[in-house]
Design a protein around this motif. Structure first.
Motif, PDB file in Angstrom:
ATOM      1  N   LEU A 336       0.725  -1.293   0.047  1.00  0.00           N
ATOM      2  CA  LEU A 336       0.019  -0.027   0.001  1.00  0.00           C
ATOM      3  C   LEU A 336       0.930   1.152  -0.113  1.00  0.00           C
ATOM      4  CD1 LEU A 336      -2.846   1.049  -0.009  1.00  0.00           C
ATOM      5  CD2 LEU A 336      -2.732   0.948   2.550  1.00  0.00           C
ATOM      6  N   THR A 337       1.956   1.214   0.480  1.00  0.00           N
ATOM      7  CA  THR A 337       2.649   2.382   0.722  1.00  0.00           C
ATOM      8  C   THR A 337       3.861   2.524  -0.497  1.00  0.00           C
ATOM      9  OG1 THR A 337       4.619   1.401   2.032  1.00  0.00           O
ATOM     10  CG2 THR A 337       2.824   2.301   3.398  1.00  0.00           C
ATOM     11  N   ARG A 338       3.949   3.888  -0.632  1.00  0.00           N
ATOM     12  CA  ARG A 338       5.229   4.100  -1.871  1.00  0.00           C
ATOM     13  C   ARG A 338       6.154   5.194  -1.426  1.00  0.00           C
ATOM     14  NH1 ARG A 338       3.248   0.416  -3.450  1.00  0.00           N
ATOM     15  NH2 ARG A 338       2.022  -0.154  -5.591  1.00  0.00           N
ATOM     16  N   TRP A 339       7.268   4.942  -1.826  1.00  0.00           N
ATOM     17  CA  TRP A 339       8.287   6.020  -1.368  1.00  0.00           C
ATOM     18  C   TRP A 339       9.056   6.457  -2.921  1.00  0.00           C
ATOM     19  CZ3 TRP A 339      10.106   8.226   3.471  1.00  0.00           C
ATOM     20  CH2 TRP A 339       9.408   7.450   4.311  1.00  0.00           C
ATOM     21  N   PRO A 340       8.368   7.104  -3.674  1.00  0.00           N
ATOM     22  CA  PRO A 340       8.756   7.292  -5.080  1.00  0.00           C
ATOM     23  C   PRO A 340       9.876   7.699  -5.271  1.00  0.00           C
ATOM     24  CG  PRO A 340       6.793   8.518  -4.695  1.00  0.00           C
ATOM     25  CD  PRO A 340       7.212   8.148  -3.152  1.00  0.00           C
ATOM     26  N   ARG A 341      10.613   8.517  -4.634  1.00  0.00           N
ATOM     27  CA  ARG A 341      12.276   8.878  -4.824  1.00  0.00           C
ATOM     28  C   ARG A 341      12.919   7.842  -4.605  1.00  0.00           C
ATOM     29  NH1 ARG A 341      12.581  14.951  -2.133  1.00  0.00           N
ATOM     30  NH2 ARG A 341      10.949  16.008  -3.227  1.00  0.00           N
ATOM     31  N   ARG A 342      12.741   6.998  -3.493  1.00  0.00           N
ATOM     32  CA  ARG A 342      13.693   5.853  -3.257  1.00  0.00           C
ATOM     33  C   ARG A 342      13.431   4.620  -4.362  1.00  0.00           C
ATOM     34  NH1 ARG A 342      12.684   4.809   3.469  1.00  0.00           N
ATOM     35  NH2 ARG A 342      13.686   7.010   3.933  1.00  0.00           N
ATOM     36  N   GLU A 343      12.162   4.465  -4.621  1.00  0.00           N
ATOM     37  CA  GLU A 343      11.728   3.366  -5.481  1.00  0.00           C
ATOM     38  C   GLU A 343      12.241   3.758  -7.109  1.00  0.00           C
ATOM     39  OE1 GLU A 343       7.619   3.252  -4.844  1.00  0.00           O
ATOM     40  OE2 GLU A 343       7.916   1.988  -3.204  1.00  0.00           O
ATOM     41  N   VAL A 344      12.124   5.055  -7.272  1.00  0.00           N
ATOM     42  CA  VAL A 344      12.696   5.310  -8.786  1.00  0.00           C
ATOM     43  C   VAL A 344      14.304   5.135  -8.636  1.00  0.00           C
ATOM     44  CG1 VAL A 344      12.916   7.258 -10.248  1.00  0.00           C
ATOM     45  CG2 VAL A 344      10.598   6.950  -9.346  1.00  0.00           C
ATOM     46  N   ARG A 345      14.875   5.647  -7.822  1.00  0.00           N
ATOM     47  CA  ARG A 345      16.242   5.714  -7.484  1.00  0.00           C
ATOM     48  C   ARG A 345      16.761   4.224  -7.673  1.00  0.00           C
ATOM     49  NH1 ARG A 345      17.100   8.404  -3.357  1.00  0.00           N
ATOM     50  NH2 ARG A 345      17.418   6.772  -1.889  1.00  0.00           N
ATOM     51  N   ARG A 346      15.955   3.483  -7.156  1.00  0.00           N
ATOM     52  CA  ARG A 346      16.489   1.997  -6.925  1.00  0.00           C
ATOM     53  C   ARG A 346      15.993   1.184  -8.113  1.00  0.00           C
ATOM     54  NH1 ARG A 346      13.354   0.332  -2.818  1.00  0.00           N
ATOM     55  NH2 ARG A 346      14.740   1.317  -1.334  1.00  0.00           N
ATOM     56  N   TRP A 347      14.930   1.267  -8.752  1.00  0.00           N
ATOM     57  CA  TRP A 347      14.425   0.698  -9.987  1.00  0.00           C
ATOM     58  C   TRP A 347      14.264   1.370 -11.197  1.00  0.00           C
ATOM     59  CZ3 TRP A 347      10.088  -1.449  -6.474  1.00  0.00           C
ATOM     60  CH2 TRP A 347      10.568  -2.470  -5.576  1.00  0.00           C
ATOM     61  N   GLY A 348      14.003   2.772 -11.349  1.00  0.00           N
ATOM     62  CA  GLY A 348      14.209   3.465 -12.547  1.00  0.00           C
ATOM     63  C   GLY A 348      12.847   3.302 -13.231  1.00  0.00           C
ATOM     64  N   PHE A 349      12.653   4.573 -14.166  1.00  0.00           N
ATOM     65  CA  PHE A 349      11.499   4.555 -15.178  1.00  0.00           C
ATOM     66  C   PHE A 349      10.433   4.381 -14.346  1.00  0.00           C
ATOM     67  CE2 PHE A 349      15.289   1.905 -16.862  1.00  0.00           C
ATOM     68  CZ  PHE A 349      15.415   2.844 -17.947  1.00  0.00           C
ATOM     69  N   GLY A 350      10.140   4.751 -13.225  1.00  0.00           N
ATOM     70  CA  GLY A 350       8.736   4.903 -12.414  1.00  0.00           C
ATOM     71  C   GLY A 350       8.091   3.681 -12.727  1.00  0.00           C
ATOM     72  N   LEU A 351       8.642   2.556 -12.687  1.00  0.00           N
ATOM     73  CA  LEU A 351       7.709   1.204 -12.915  1.00  0.00           C
ATOM     74  C   LEU A 351       7.947   0.499 -11.340  1.00  0.00           C
ATOM     75  CD1 LEU A 351       9.183  -0.050 -16.097  1.00  0.00           C
ATOM     76  CD2 LEU A 351       7.048   1.037 -15.918  1.00  0.00           C
ATOM     77  N   PHE A 352       7.771   1.423 -10.352  1.00  0.00           N
ATOM     78  CA  PHE A 352       8.021   0.768  -9.100  1.00  0.00           C
ATOM     79  C   PHE A 352       6.841   0.037  -8.475  1.00  0.00           C
ATOM     80  CE2 PHE A 352       7.629   5.353  -8.756  1.00  0.00           C
ATOM     81  CZ  PHE A 352       6.422   5.491  -8.188  1.00  0.00           C
ATOM     82  N   GLY A 353       5.692   0.334  -8.795  1.00  0.00           N
ATOM     83  CA  GLY A 353       4.252  -0.156  -8.375  1.00  0.00           C
ATOM     84  C   GLY A 353       3.875  -1.602  -8.882  1.00  0.00           C
ATOM     85  N   LEU A 354       4.373  -1.904  -9.819  1.00  0.00           N
ATOM     86  CA  LEU A 354       3.516  -2.979 -10.595  1.00  0.00           C
ATOM     87  C   LEU A 354       3.664  -4.423  -9.897  1.00  0.00           C
ATOM     88  CD1 LEU A 354       5.094  -2.446 -14.320  1.00  0.00           C
ATOM     89  CD2 LEU A 354       2.711  -1.740 -13.319  1.00  0.00           C
ATOM     90  N   VAL A 355       4.868  -4.748  -9.199  1.00  0.00           N
ATOM     91  CA  VAL A 355       4.896  -5.952  -8.470  1.00  0.00           C
ATOM     92  C   VAL A 355       4.069  -5.701  -7.349  1.00  0.00           C
ATOM     93  CG1 VAL A 355       6.225  -7.529  -7.395  1.00  0.00           C
ATOM     94  CG2 VAL A 355       7.172  -6.577  -9.282  1.00  0.00           C
ATOM     95  N   ASP A 356       4.000  -4.817  -6.551  1.00  0.00           N
ATOM     96  CA  ASP A 356       3.329  -4.593  -5.210  1.00  0.00           C
ATOM     97  C   ASP A 356       1.984  -4.669  -5.572  1.00  0.00           C
ATOM     98  OD1 ASP A 356       5.175  -4.956  -3.416  1.00  0.00           O
ATOM     99  OD2 ASP A 356       5.594  -2.901  -3.320  1.00  0.00           O
ATOM    100  N   ARG A 357       1.386  -4.106  -6.754  1.00  0.00           N
ATOM    101  CA  ARG A 357       0.194  -4.040  -7.149  1.00  0.00           C
ATOM    102  C   ARG A 357      -0.509  -5.408  -7.583  1.00  0.00           C
ATOM    103  NH1 ARG A 357      -2.584   0.826  -8.899  1.00  0.00           N
ATOM    104  NH2 ARG A 357      -0.731   1.632  -9.010  1.00  0.00           N
ATOM    105  N   PHE A 358       0.236  -6.067  -8.351  1.00  0.00           N
ATOM    106  CA  PHE A 358      -0.288  -7.467  -8.739  1.00  0.00           C
ATOM    107  C   PHE A 358      -0.424  -8.430  -7.225  1.00  0.00           C
ATOM    108  CE2 PHE A 358       1.180  -6.676 -12.966  1.00  0.00           C
ATOM    109  CZ  PHE A 358      -0.128  -6.677 -13.510  1.00  0.00           C
ATOM    110  N   ARG A 359       0.540  -8.091  -6.542  1.00  0.00           N
ATOM    111  CA  ARG A 359       0.558  -8.864  -5.135  1.00  0.00           C
ATOM    112  C   ARG A 359      -0.558  -8.442  -4.195  1.00  0.00           C
ATOM    113  NH1 ARG A 359       5.404  -8.277  -1.074  1.00  0.00           N
ATOM    114  NH2 ARG A 359       4.673  -6.072  -0.942  1.00  0.00           N
ATOM    115  N   ARG A 360      -1.106  -7.397  -4.232  1.00  0.00           N
ATOM    116  CA  ARG A 360      -2.113  -6.886  -3.592  1.00  0.00           C
ATOM    117  C   ARG A 360      -3.384  -7.229  -4.203  1.00  0.00           C
ATOM    118  NH1 ARG A 360      -3.460  -0.902  -2.745  1.00  0.00           N
ATOM    119  NH2 ARG A 360      -4.831  -1.834  -1.415  1.00  0.00           N
ATOM    120  N   THR A 361      -3.650  -7.484  -5.293  1.00  0.00           N
ATOM    121  CA  THR A 361      -4.823  -7.912  -6.165  1.00  0.00           C
ATOM    122  C   THR A 361      -4.834  -9.611  -5.784  1.00  0.00           C
ATOM    123  OG1 THR A 361      -4.493  -6.424  -7.748  1.00  0.00           O
ATOM    124  CG2 THR A 361      -5.665  -8.519  -8.395  1.00  0.00           C
ATOM    125  N   GLY A 362      -3.874 -10.236  -5.790  1.00  0.00           N
ATOM    126  CA  GLY A 362      -3.944 -11.816  -5.443  1.00  0.00           C
ATOM    127  C   GLY A 362      -4.094 -11.899  -4.406  1.00  0.00           C
TER     128      GLY A 362
END
Length: 364
Positions: A336-362
Motif C-alpha cells: 500500500l505504501t510508496r516512497w517514489p524517490r527511493r523506488e525510482v532511484r532503486r528501479w528507475g523509469f517509474g515502474l516501481f508499483g507493478l509488482v506490489d500492485r499485482f501482489r495486493r490483487t492476488g
C-alpha cells in the motif's frame, strides 16, 4: 556537512561581493558634474583616469579611478587617487575637493552613506540565520542510533504526526507578517540599488552591478512569498494502524476509520533541508470512488488541495516517524505504501508499483 559548508562558502562569497558593491555605491557623490566652493579644502586637477571593473575591490560594476594633483593652502599634493569621484570630463578643469578624515572627495553632498548601515543589517541577519542553520545541522548530524527503549516503542501500532486543518490555510501568523515585511523592504532596497546603478553607470547600457540589485530583488520576492504562505503551526493527530484500516484520532477528539479497501495508496515524499532529509510529506490517495465519503472527509478536515501524489495528510512528519508509519502499514496491508524517490532511484523509469500492485490483487 560538506555540502552545507560549500553552500555557505558560496553564499558568503556572493554576499561579500554584494557588500563591496553597495559600499562603493554608498560612497558615491550626489553628482559628478556639480560644483560647490562651500567648505572646500583644495582644488584638484585631473592628470589621468582609467576604468575599474567588472570585479574588483569595489565589488561588481564599472567606475572611474582618477589621479589628480590637489592644490591646498599648505601646498600641492601630487598623484592623489579618487575612486568614483572624478571623471575624464573633469580634465583641464579645477574641481573643488574636501578632505574627509584623510580621504579626498568631491566637494558636494554624498547622500547615500546610509546604504552601508542597511547592508550591515542584512548581513547581520544572514549571520544569525547561518548560525541557526549550523546548529540545526550539527544537531542532526550528531544524532545517534535509537536506544533500546526507542526500539521497544517501535512495536506499537500508533504514531503521532502533525496535520494541517483545512481552515488554517487562511491564517497567517505574526512571524509570517514580519517575514513578509522583511521581504518587501528588501525588494524596495533592491529597487533603490538598481536606480542608483542606473544613475552612476559609466557604460551606455549594461553594468554588472545590476546583478547585485537583481539578486536582492529575487531574494526579497522569495522571502515575501514565503511570508505570505506561512501558516499556523500544524495540529497533531495519532494514527492507529489496525487490521481493519487506518484509524485517525484527532486532538479535538474527532476521528474516523479509513478502511484499507478505501485507500489506493499512501505516499511518503521526503523533503530536503540543506541536503538533509529530515521530514516527509505523508499523502493519502483514496480509491477513485467519490461516493464513499472519504474524499469529502479529507477535504473537510485536512488540507483541501492535492499535493504531488494525493491529499496531504501530514505536511512535515519527522523521517523516523514516517518510516515507522510506513512499516506499520506494510504489516497490515502489503504494497500500500510508496516512497517514489527511493523506488525510482532503486528501479528507475517509474515502474516501481507493478509488482506490489499485482501482489495486493492476488491477496484480495
Amino acid at each position: 556537512m560538506a555540502l552545507w559548508i560549500a553552500s555557505l562558502t558560496a553564499v558568503v562569497g556572493l554576499l561579500g561581493i554584494a557588500a563591496l558593491t553597495i559600499h562603493r555605491l554608498a560612497a558615491a557623490p550626489e553628482s559628478l558634474t556639480s560644483w560647490s566652493d562651500e567648505g572646500k579644502d583644495g582644488t584638484a586637477s585631473v592628470t589621468g583616469c582609467d576604468v575599474r571593473g567588472p570585479i574588483g575591490p569595489g565589488g561588481v560594476g564599472y567606475y572611474w579611478a582618477c589621479t589628480a594633483d590637489v592644490t591646498t593652502p599648505a601646498g600641492t599634493l601630487a598623484g592623489v587617487q579618487f575612486l568614483g569621484e572624478l571623471t575624464p570630463d573633469d580634465a583641464g578643469k579645477p574641481v573643488a575637493v574636501e578632505n574627509d578624515e584623510g580621504e579626498w572627495l568631491r566637494n558636494i553632498s554624498h547622500p547615500y552613506w546610509s546604504l552601508d548601515y542597511v547592508i550591515g543589517i542584512y548581513l547581520a541577519i544572514f549571520a544569525l540565520c547561518a548560525v541557526a542553520m549550523h546548529l540545526a545541522t550539527h544537531q542532526v548530524l550528531k544524532e545517534e542510533e535509537p536506544d533500546e527503549t526507542a526500539k521497544a516503542e517501535f512495536v506499537a501500532n500508533a504514531v503521532t504526526m502533525p496535520v494541517r486543518h483545512h481552515e488554517e490555510l487562511k491564517s497567517n501568523r505574526d512571524s509570517g507578517k514580519l517575514t513578509t515585511g522583511l521581504g518587501l523592504s528588501l525588494v524596495v532596497f533592491a529597487g533603490f540599488i538598481g536606480w542608483l546603478v542606473f544613475e552612476l553607470r559609466i557604460t551606455a547600457f549594461w553594468d554588472p552591478a545590476y546583478l547585485v540589485s537583481g539578486v536582492f530583488f529575487l531574494l526579497g520576492v522569495v522571502i515575501t512569498i514565503y511570508g505570505l504562505r506561512e501558516k499556523t503551526v500544524p495540529d497533531v493527530a495519532t494514527f492507529f494502524v489496525e487490521p481493519e484500516g487506518l484509524r485517525v484520532q484527532l486532538s479535538d477528539g474527532r476521528g474516523t476509520l479509513l478502511r484499507w479497501s478505501l485507500l489506493e495508496r499512501v505516499v511518503f515524499e521526503p523533503t530536503h533541508t540543506l541536503g538533509i532529509r529530515k521530514t516527509a510529506s505523508v499523502q493519502l490517495v483514496p480509491s477513485p470512488r467519490e461516493g464513499d465519503g472519504l474524499h469529502a472527509w479529507i477535504r473537510g478536515y485536512f488540507r483541501g488541495v492535492r499535493a504531488t501524489y494525493g491529499y496531504e495528510l501530514s505536511p512535515g512528519a519527522q523521517l523516523p516517524a514516517a518510516t515507522k508509519f510506513s512499516k506499520l502499514i506494510e504489516r497490515q496491508s502489503p504494497g500500500l505504501t510508496r516512497w517514489p524517490r527511493r523506488e525510482v532511484r532503486r528501479w528507475g523509469f517509474g515502474l516501481f508499483g507493478l509488482v506490489d500492485r499485482f501482489r495486493r490483487t492476488g491477496r484480495r
